[in-house]
Design a protein around this motif. Structure first.
Motif, mmCIF file in Angstrom:
data_model
loop_
_atom_site.group_PDB
_atom_site.id
_atom_site.type_symbol
_atom_site.label_atom_id
_atom_site.label_comp_id
_atom_site.label_asym_id
_atom_site.label_seq_id
_atom_site.Cartn_x
_atom_site.Cartn_y
_atom_site.Cartn_z
ATOM 1 N N ALA A 1 46.306 29.524 30.394
ATOM 2 C CA ALA A 1 46.086 28.191 31.532
ATOM 3 C C ALA A 1 45.101 29.349 32.932
ATOM 4 O O ALA A 1 44.496 28.562 33.759
ATOM 5 N N ILE A 2 45.032 30.139 33.414
ATOM 6 C CA ILE A 2 43.785 31.053 33.944
ATOM 7 C C ILE A 2 42.638 30.462 34.149
ATOM 8 O O ILE A 2 42.091 29.526 34.867
ATOM 9 N N VAL B 1 37.758 29.476 50.086
ATOM 10 C CA VAL B 1 39.160 29.400 49.873
ATOM 11 C C VAL B 1 39.212 31.107 48.211
ATOM 12 O O VAL B 1 38.010 30.641 47.336
ATOM 13 N N GLU B 2 40.446 31.592 48.952
ATOM 14 C CA GLU B 2 40.462 32.390 48.103
ATOM 15 C C GLU B 2 41.593 32.116 47.025
ATOM 16 O O GLU B 2 42.364 32.271 47.528
ATOM 17 N N ILE B 3 41.830 32.005 45.687
ATOM 18 C CA ILE B 3 43.152 31.799 44.724
ATOM 19 C C ILE B 3 43.521 32.300 43.543
ATOM 20 O O ILE B 3 42.667 33.062 43.264
ATOM 21 N N SER C 1 30.321 20.537 39.957
ATOM 22 C CA SER C 1 28.725 21.036 40.880
ATOM 23 C C SER C 1 28.626 21.341 41.977
ATOM 24 O O SER C 1 27.954 22.115 42.532
ATOM 25 N N ALA C 2 29.370 20.868 43.310
ATOM 26 C CA ALA C 2 29.116 20.846 43.961
ATOM 27 C C ALA C 2 30.198 22.009 44.821
ATOM 28 O O ALA C 2 30.092 22.135 46.147
ATOM 29 N N LEU C 3 30.711 22.814 44.208
ATOM 30 C CA LEU C 3 31.590 23.373 44.870
ATOM 31 C C LEU C 3 30.705 24.654 44.218
ATOM 32 O O LEU C 3 30.610 24.958 43.360
ATOM 33 N N GLU C 4 30.443 26.545 44.902
ATOM 34 C CA GLU C 4 30.112 27.610 44.531
ATOM 35 C C GLU C 4 32.107 27.726 44.317
ATOM 36 O O GLU C 4 32.334 28.099 45.021
ATOM 37 N N VAL C 5 31.146 28.854 43.047
ATOM 38 C CA VAL C 5 32.938 29.223 42.690
ATOM 39 C C VAL C 5 32.457 30.885 41.135
ATOM 40 O O VAL C 5 31.488 30.923 40.675
ATOM 41 N N LEU C 6 33.376 31.474 42.266
ATOM 42 C CA LEU C 6 33.544 33.195 41.678
ATOM 43 C C LEU C 6 34.196 33.248 41.619
ATOM 44 O O LEU C 6 35.418 33.549 42.263
ATOM 45 N N THR C 7 34.202 34.226 40.415
ATOM 46 C CA THR C 7 35.115 34.516 40.035
ATOM 47 C C THR C 7 35.667 35.804 39.459
ATOM 48 O O THR C 7 34.360 37.106 39.018
ATOM 49 N N ASN C 8 36.780 36.950 39.963
ATOM 50 C CA ASN C 8 36.025 38.241 39.321
ATOM 51 C C ASN C 8 38.343 38.904 38.400
ATOM 52 O O ASN C 8 38.787 37.971 37.995
ATOM 53 N N THR C 9 38.418 40.096 38.692
ATOM 54 C CA THR C 9 39.958 40.218 37.799
ATOM 55 C C THR C 9 40.638 40.348 38.673
ATOM 56 O O THR C 9 42.089 39.495 38.030
ATOM 57 N N MET C 10 40.908 39.471 39.847
ATOM 58 C CA MET C 10 41.671 39.759 40.896
ATOM 59 C C MET C 10 41.680 38.284 41.494
ATOM 60 O O MET C 10 43.441 37.992 41.380
ATOM 61 N N SER C 11 41.004 37.612 41.827
ATOM 62 C CA SER C 11 40.333 36.065 42.574
ATOM 63 C C SER C 11 39.608 35.217 41.539
ATOM 64 O O SER C 11 38.713 35.823 41.808
ATOM 65 N N THR C 12 40.137 33.768 41.967
ATOM 66 C CA THR C 12 39.013 33.044 42.376
ATOM 67 C C THR C 12 38.268 32.264 43.621
ATOM 68 O O THR C 12 39.704 32.184 44.003
ATOM 69 N N PHE D 1 50.876 28.989 43.060
ATOM 70 C CA PHE D 1 49.481 29.968 43.341
ATOM 71 C C PHE D 1 48.999 30.123 44.914
ATOM 72 O O PHE D 1 50.273 29.545 45.385
ATOM 73 N N VAL D 2 48.266 31.511 44.450
ATOM 74 C CA VAL D 2 48.514 32.133 46.503
ATOM 75 C C VAL D 2 47.299 31.774 46.555
ATOM 76 O O VAL D 2 46.079 31.830 46.293
ATOM 77 N N CYS D 3 46.850 30.908 47.934
ATOM 78 C CA CYS D 3 45.327 30.511 48.058
ATOM 79 C C CYS D 3 45.603 30.969 49.775
ATOM 80 O O CYS D 3 46.489 31.539 50.834
ATOM 81 N N LYS D 4 44.254 31.846 50.355
ATOM 82 C CA LYS D 4 43.894 31.671 51.325
ATOM 83 C C LYS D 4 42.282 31.062 51.976
ATOM 84 O O LYS D 4 41.738 30.868 51.080
ATOM 85 N N PHE D 5 42.623 30.181 52.373
ATOM 86 C CA PHE D 5 41.598 29.233 54.310
ATOM 87 C C PHE D 5 40.707 29.770 54.761
ATOM 88 O O PHE D 5 41.978 30.146 55.876
ATOM 89 N N ILE D 6 39.762 29.848 54.874
ATOM 90 C CA ILE D 6 39.358 30.288 56.443
ATOM 91 C C ILE D 6 37.858 28.915 56.380
ATOM 92 O O ILE D 6 37.411 29.097 55.134
#
Length: 87
Positions: free
Chosen positions: A19-20, A5-7, A31-42, A71-76
């Motif tokens: 808030a962000i 998911v990209e959020i 801990s069950a999730l892998e979370v990567l954050t950059n300047t545009m999305s998580t 919240f704008v989300c993309k799921f694949i």
């Protein structure tokens, strides 16, 4: 089943960074999730049911704590995390 998911979160207030950051910090606490954050999305990667349950809980909490936000989300389906693609 794995899910990617990209959020992007857009709080509808002048003070939007707290808030962000709070939302990102809460995602990282799972801990069950892998979370990567950059300047545009998580980006969030993990088991479908776990990801969806976490997002349901944390998006609701964001609304309750900080008010309106978009919240704008993309799921694949599948794990598209960089570690998986590089392996």
């Amino acid at each position: 089943m794995q899910l990617s998911v990209e959020i992007s979160m857009y709080p509808l207030k002048d003070e939007f960074i707290p808030a962000i950051q709070d939302f990102i910090d809460r995602l990282n606490a799972h801990s069950a999730l892998e979370v990567l954050t950059n300047t545009m999305s998580t980006q969030v990667f993990g088991d479908y049911d776990v990801v969806m349950d976490v997002l349901k809980k944390e998006i609701r909490l964001s609304y309750e704590k900080f008010g309106r936000a978009i919240f704008v989300c993309k799921f694949i389906d599948g794990d598209l995390s960089p570690e998986t693609r590089d392996a």
